[in-house]
Design a protein around this motif. Sequence first.
Motif, PDB file in Angstrom:
ATOM      1  N   THR A 111      36.797  37.408  55.499  1.00 13.32           N
ATOM      2  CA  THR A 111      36.174  37.229  54.589  1.00 13.32           C
ATOM      3  C   THR A 111      35.768  38.506  53.577  1.00 13.32           C
ATOM      4  O   THR A 111      35.472  38.315  52.337  1.00 13.32           O
ATOM      5  N   ARG A 128      33.066  35.537  42.450  1.00 12.86           N
ATOM      6  CA  ARG A 128      33.329  35.835  43.746  1.00 12.86           C
ATOM      7  C   ARG A 128      32.749  37.175  44.427  1.00 12.86           C
ATOM      8  O   ARG A 128      32.420  37.364  45.403  1.00 12.86           O
ATOM      9  N   ASP A 185      28.985  36.589  44.880  1.00 14.57           N
ATOM     10  CA  ASP A 185      28.516  35.919  45.789  1.00 14.57           C
ATOM     11  C   ASP A 185      28.917  36.157  47.089  1.00 14.57           C
ATOM     12  O   ASP A 185      28.511  35.550  48.010  1.00 14.57           O
ATOM     13  N   GLU A 186      30.234  36.639  47.325  1.00 18.87           N
ATOM     14  CA  GLU A 186      30.901  36.768  48.653  1.00 18.87           C
ATOM     15  C   GLU A 186      30.744  38.208  49.152  1.00 18.87           C
ATOM     16  O   GLU A 186      30.555  39.024  48.549  1.00 18.87           O
TER      17      GLU A 186
END
Length: 200
Positions: free
Chosen positions: A81, A132, A135-136
Motif C-alpha cells: 500500500t 489518494r 488519504d492513503e
Amino acid sequence: MSDTESALLNELVVAFKCLPSVGARTAQRMAFHLLEHDRENGLRLAAAMQNAIENIGHCSLCRTLTEHSICRICSDKSRATETLCVVENPSDVLAVEQATAYRGFYFVLMGKLSPLDGIGPDELGLDLLEKRLEDEPIKELILATNPTVEGEVTAHYISELAAKYNVNTTRIAHGVPVGGELDYVDSSTLSHAFDGRRNY
C-alpha cells in the motif's frame, strides 16, 4: 473501393481502418481474409468486441480498464500500500506487471498533459490522484510516464503535487529511450529501467 463494389464490404474495410497503424490496404486484406477464410472467427471477434465495449469500464480507484467497479490489482490485499505507480495508459500497467516484480498499486492518467490539445490536470484525474496522496499511506510515488516531452512535463507536475504531501517521488530510469512508448519496450529493458528508478 469503387461504387460498384459491396457497400457492406466497404463498411467493414472502413471499420478496420479505425485501428491504429491500419491503412486502407491492410484493412482491405483483413476484411477479405475474414470473409473468404475465417467467418467463424470473424463472428467470434465481433461478439468479443461488442461484449468488451459494452461491459468494460474504468476502475474507480486506479482508472485502468476492467469489467468490475474495482480492478483485480486494486482488490489484491497482498500488494504494497505504500507505493503507487503512475502510468499514462492501461497498457502500461500490463507492461509493468509483465516485466517487473513491482507489487504496489497504480494510478492511470489516461493520457498526459498537453495544453495544445486541451488536456490539463482535470482531464487526467489529478484531483483523484491528489485525494489518494492525501488519504492513503503512500511513501513512494513512482513516475512511469513515457519519456516524451509531454510525459516529462506530466511527471514534473505530479512530483510537485506529491511534494505537498511529503511523498517521495522516483522516476523510472535508464534503458527506456527518449521519445519511446512503454508498451513497445522489451521486458528486460523495462525491468532494468524500473529497478534503476531515481529520485525525481
